[in-house]
Design a protein around this motif. Structure first.
Motif, PDB file in Angstrom:
ATOM      1  N   GLY A   9       5.910 -16.497  37.710  1.00  0.00           N
ATOM      2  CA  GLY A   9       6.038 -15.666  38.912  1.00  0.00           C
ATOM      3  C   GLY A   9       5.417 -16.358  40.099  1.00  0.00           C
ATOM      4  N   ASN A  10       4.500 -17.273  39.828  1.00  0.00           N
ATOM      5  CA  ASN A  10       3.934 -18.191  40.817  1.00  0.00           C
ATOM      6  C   ASN A  10       3.785 -19.563  40.155  1.00  0.00           C
ATOM      7  N   PRO A  11       3.695 -20.648  40.937  1.00  0.00           N
ATOM      8  CA  PRO A  11       3.772 -21.999  40.374  1.00  0.00           C
ATOM      9  C   PRO A  11       2.439 -22.541  39.846  1.00  0.00           C
ATOM     10  N   HIS A  12       2.513 -23.289  38.729  1.00  0.00           N
ATOM     11  CA  HIS A  12       1.307 -23.821  38.096  1.00  0.00           C
ATOM     12  C   HIS A  12       1.499 -25.251  37.623  1.00  0.00           C
ATOM     13  N   CYS A  13       0.390 -25.980  37.631  1.00  0.00           N
ATOM     14  CA  CYS A  13       0.328 -27.359  37.141  1.00  0.00           C
ATOM     15  C   CYS A  13      -0.780 -27.403  36.096  1.00  0.00           C
ATOM     16  N   ASN A  17      -0.134 -31.823  46.885  1.00  0.00           N
ATOM     17  CA  ASN A  17       0.668 -33.021  46.682  1.00  0.00           C
ATOM     18  C   ASN A  17       2.131 -32.767  47.052  1.00  0.00           C
ATOM     19  N   LYS A  18       2.772 -33.760  47.642  1.00  0.00           N
ATOM     20  CA  LYS A  18       4.143 -33.608  48.154  1.00  0.00           C
ATOM     21  C   LYS A  18       5.161 -33.302  47.053  1.00  0.00           C
ATOM     22  N   ILE A  19       4.791 -33.554  45.793  1.00  0.00           N
ATOM     23  CA  ILE A  19       5.705 -33.246  44.693  1.00  0.00           C
ATOM     24  C   ILE A  19       5.854 -31.738  44.497  1.00  0.00           C
ATOM     25  N   PHE A  20       4.883 -30.976  45.036  1.00  0.00           N
ATOM     26  CA  PHE A  20       4.912 -29.517  44.943  1.00  0.00           C
ATOM     27  C   PHE A  20       5.144 -28.933  46.346  1.00  0.00           C
ATOM     28  N   PRO A  21       6.384 -28.719  46.742  1.00  0.00           N
ATOM     29  CA  PRO A  21       6.716 -28.317  48.120  1.00  0.00           C
ATOM     30  C   PRO A  21       6.132 -26.979  48.563  1.00  0.00           C
ATOM     31  N   LYS A  22       5.829 -26.082  47.626  1.00  0.00           N
ATOM     32  CA  LYS A  22       5.227 -24.795  47.984  1.00  0.00           C
ATOM     33  C   LYS A  22       3.763 -24.724  47.560  1.00  0.00           C
ATOM     34  N   ARG A  23       3.168 -25.912  47.374  1.00  0.00           N
ATOM     35  CA  ARG A  23       1.814 -26.038  46.834  1.00  0.00           C
ATOM     36  C   ARG A  23       1.761 -25.475  45.410  1.00  0.00           C
ATOM     37  N   ILE A  24       0.604 -25.570  44.766  1.00  0.00           N
ATOM     38  CA  ILE A  24       0.585 -25.170  43.357  1.00  0.00           C
ATOM     39  C   ILE A  24      -0.812 -24.797  42.892  1.00  0.00           C
ATOM     40  N   ASN A  25      -0.883 -23.936  41.879  1.00  0.00           N
ATOM     41  CA  ASN A  25      -2.135 -23.601  41.212  1.00  0.00           C
ATOM     42  C   ASN A  25      -2.394 -24.648  40.136  1.00  0.00           C
ATOM     43  N   VAL A  26      -3.645 -25.047  39.986  1.00  0.00           N
ATOM     44  CA  VAL A  26      -3.980 -26.164  39.092  1.00  0.00           C
ATOM     45  C   VAL A  26      -4.934 -25.704  37.990  1.00  0.00           C
ATOM     46  N   GLU A  49     -10.758 -24.750  33.567  1.00  0.00           N
ATOM     47  CA  GLU A  49     -11.326 -24.792  34.919  1.00  0.00           C
ATOM     48  C   GLU A  49     -10.145 -24.719  35.872  1.00  0.00           C
ATOM     49  N   ILE A  50     -10.283 -23.927  36.933  1.00  0.00           N
ATOM     50  CA  ILE A  50      -9.108 -23.578  37.743  1.00  0.00           C
ATOM     51  C   ILE A  50      -9.326 -23.804  39.241  1.00  0.00           C
ATOM     52  N   TRP A  51      -8.301 -24.366  39.855  1.00  0.00           N
ATOM     53  CA  TRP A  51      -8.236 -24.482  41.311  1.00  0.00           C
ATOM     54  C   TRP A  51      -7.008 -23.694  41.762  1.00  0.00           C
ATOM     55  N   GLU A  52      -7.225 -22.604  42.521  1.00  0.00           N
ATOM     56  CA  GLU A  52      -6.123 -21.737  42.915  1.00  0.00           C
ATOM     57  C   GLU A  52      -5.561 -22.099  44.283  1.00  0.00           C
ATOM     58  N   ARG A  53      -4.252 -22.066  44.373  1.00  0.00           N
ATOM     59  CA  ARG A  53      -3.562 -22.293  45.638  1.00  0.00           C
ATOM     60  C   ARG A  53      -3.989 -21.237  46.653  1.00  0.00           C
ATOM     61  N   GLY A  54      -4.490 -21.697  47.788  1.00  0.00           N
ATOM     62  CA  GLY A  54      -4.867 -20.780  48.856  1.00  0.00           C
ATOM     63  C   GLY A  54      -6.222 -20.127  48.684  1.00  0.00           C
ATOM     64  N   ALA A  55      -6.885 -20.363  47.549  1.00  0.00           N
ATOM     65  CA  ALA A  55      -8.186 -19.729  47.289  1.00  0.00           C
ATOM     66  C   ALA A  55      -9.266 -20.729  46.908  1.00  0.00           C
ATOM     67  N   SER A  81      -3.076 -18.119  35.745  1.00  0.00           N
ATOM     68  CA  SER A  81      -3.403 -19.473  35.267  1.00  0.00           C
ATOM     69  C   SER A  81      -3.561 -19.489  33.757  1.00  0.00           C
ATOM     70  N   SER A  82      -4.185 -18.444  33.213  1.00  0.00           N
ATOM     71  CA  SER A  82      -4.339 -18.337  31.755  1.00  0.00           C
ATOM     72  C   SER A  82      -2.974 -18.272  31.090  1.00  0.00           C
ATOM     73  N   CYS A  83      -2.064 -17.503  31.690  1.00  0.00           N
ATOM     74  CA  CYS A  83      -0.699 -17.406  31.172  1.00  0.00           C
ATOM     75  C   CYS A  83       0.015 -18.750  31.237  1.00  0.00           C
ATOM     76  N   ALA A  84      -0.195 -19.476  32.320  1.00  0.00           N
ATOM     77  CA  ALA A  84       0.433 -20.786  32.484  1.00  0.00           C
ATOM     78  C   ALA A  84      -0.068 -21.768  31.430  1.00  0.00           C
ATOM     79  N   ILE A  85      -1.372 -21.755  31.165  1.00  0.00           N
ATOM     80  CA  ILE A  85      -1.962 -22.653  30.167  1.00  0.00           C
ATOM     81  C   ILE A  85      -1.377 -22.376  28.790  1.00  0.00           C
ATOM     82  N   VAL A  86      -1.318 -21.106  28.419  1.00  0.00           N
ATOM     83  CA  VAL A  86      -0.781 -20.737  27.107  1.00  0.00           C
ATOM     84  C   VAL A  86       0.706 -21.068  27.014  1.00  0.00           C
ATOM     85  N   SER A  87       1.445 -20.834  28.095  1.00  0.00           N
ATOM     86  CA  SER A  87       2.879 -21.156  28.126  1.00  0.00           C
ATOM     87  C   SER A  87       3.104 -22.649  27.888  1.00  0.00           C
ATOM     88  N   ALA A  88       2.353 -23.466  28.625  1.00  0.00           N
ATOM     89  CA  ALA A  88       2.493 -24.920  28.505  1.00  0.00           C
ATOM     90  C   ALA A  88       2.053 -25.390  27.123  1.00  0.00           C
TER      91      ALA A  88
END
Length: 277
Positions: free
Chosen positions: A159-163, A185-194, A208-214, A223-230
């Motif tokens: 629902g939002n982008p993650h790396c 990074n330019k590879i992520f045109p809408k920025r990204i959560n890391v 450990e998390i770095w949030e887009r815009g925060a 981010s937890s969902c993204a980690i488990v998905s990946a």
């Protein structure tokens, strides 16, 4: 203007009923309210609106004034606000977000802590949909060089982008040092959560998390969902995983079609009125 402030594992949000807004919140106003020295201080603002598609509509704003598509901790905090302040008597209800409609379920309340389970939707690995600017259809196990290091990342949208980057060693220092460069990074045109993740076993991972815009954050549901998905896609993790972050632990489950559920606590911090100049 009345507000409630709550946190989910140290990730704190201010909740406002949109009908109490006498004027639209500007980017500068959002930034000031979220500022921990000149405002109330928070990782974002959640605003309640009426929805034509679901029981409720939620708009999420980051501390930099940008709007977020979805937030796991934010959704649990918003759900707690709705349930505990009488906006709904239903234990299961739907919430419209910019990142799609989710279902939230009240689980239990122990003293002042409420527990909610949120259906976070389906993980999407399409480079185009995340988006990630690469030629390949999927951004899985791709290399990216940031400063003096080369990382292997997997991108996913919940629902939002993650790396997501799996490493043997992680630290808050690493997230703070490399997170900002990955986010923009330019590879992520809408920025990204890391997310920097360390696998403990197939049912447990640290992050450990770095949030887009925060920026650096103590915990993140999406981010937890993204980690488990990946991790599930790569074969590293099972379908039920505990994600341990500096702020605490969330329970994440995923099925074979990559549908995600998140369960965790919410605790109210304070309530009050915001003064506008």
């Amino acid at each position: 203007m009345k507000f409630i402030k709550s946190h989910g594992l140290g990730n704190d949000y201010i909740v406002i009923d949109g009908k109490n807004l006498k004027k639209k919140l500007s980017k500068a106003m959002i930034m000031k309210i979220c500022d921990r020295n000149f405002g109330i201080g928070s990782d974002g603002i959640l605003i309640l609106y009426k929805s034509k598609k679901a029981d409720f509509k939620l708009k999420i704003y980051n501390p930099d004034g940008t709007q977020a598509e979805k937030s796991g901790n934010g959704l649990r905090i918003f759900s707690s606000f709705l349930y505990n302040y009488g906006y709904t008597k239903k234990k299961t209800f739907t919430i419209e977000t910019k990142g799609g409609i989710v279902t939230s379920e009240f689980i239990r309340k122990i003293k002042k802590i409420s527990y909610f389970k949120v259906n976070m939707g389906k993980a999407n690995f399409s480079s185009k949909n995340i988006p990630v600017k690469i030629k390949d259809e999927l951004a899985i196990s791709k290399k990216i060089k940031i400063k003096d290091k080369t990382f292997v990342f997997t991108s996913v949208s919940v629902g939002n982008p993650h790396c997501v980057i799996f490493l043997k060693k992680i630290s808050s220092k690493m997230a703070k040092e490399y997170g900002p460069y990955l986010e923009t990074n330019k590879i992520f045109p809408k920025r990204i959560n890391v997310q920097f993740a360390k696998i403990i076993n197939r049912k447990k991972v640290e992050a450990e998390i770095w949030e887009r815009g925060a920026g650096y954050t103590l915990a993140s549901g999406s981010s937890s969902c993204a980690i488990v998905s990946a991790g599930y896609r790569l074969g590293f993790l099972d379908n039920e995983v505990a994600v341990k972050m500096p702020g605490g632990t969330l329970k994440i489950s995923i099925d074979k079609d990559y549908n995600l559920n998140m369960e965790g606590p919410v605790e109210e911090i304070c309530s009050g009125r915001i003064s506008f100049k």
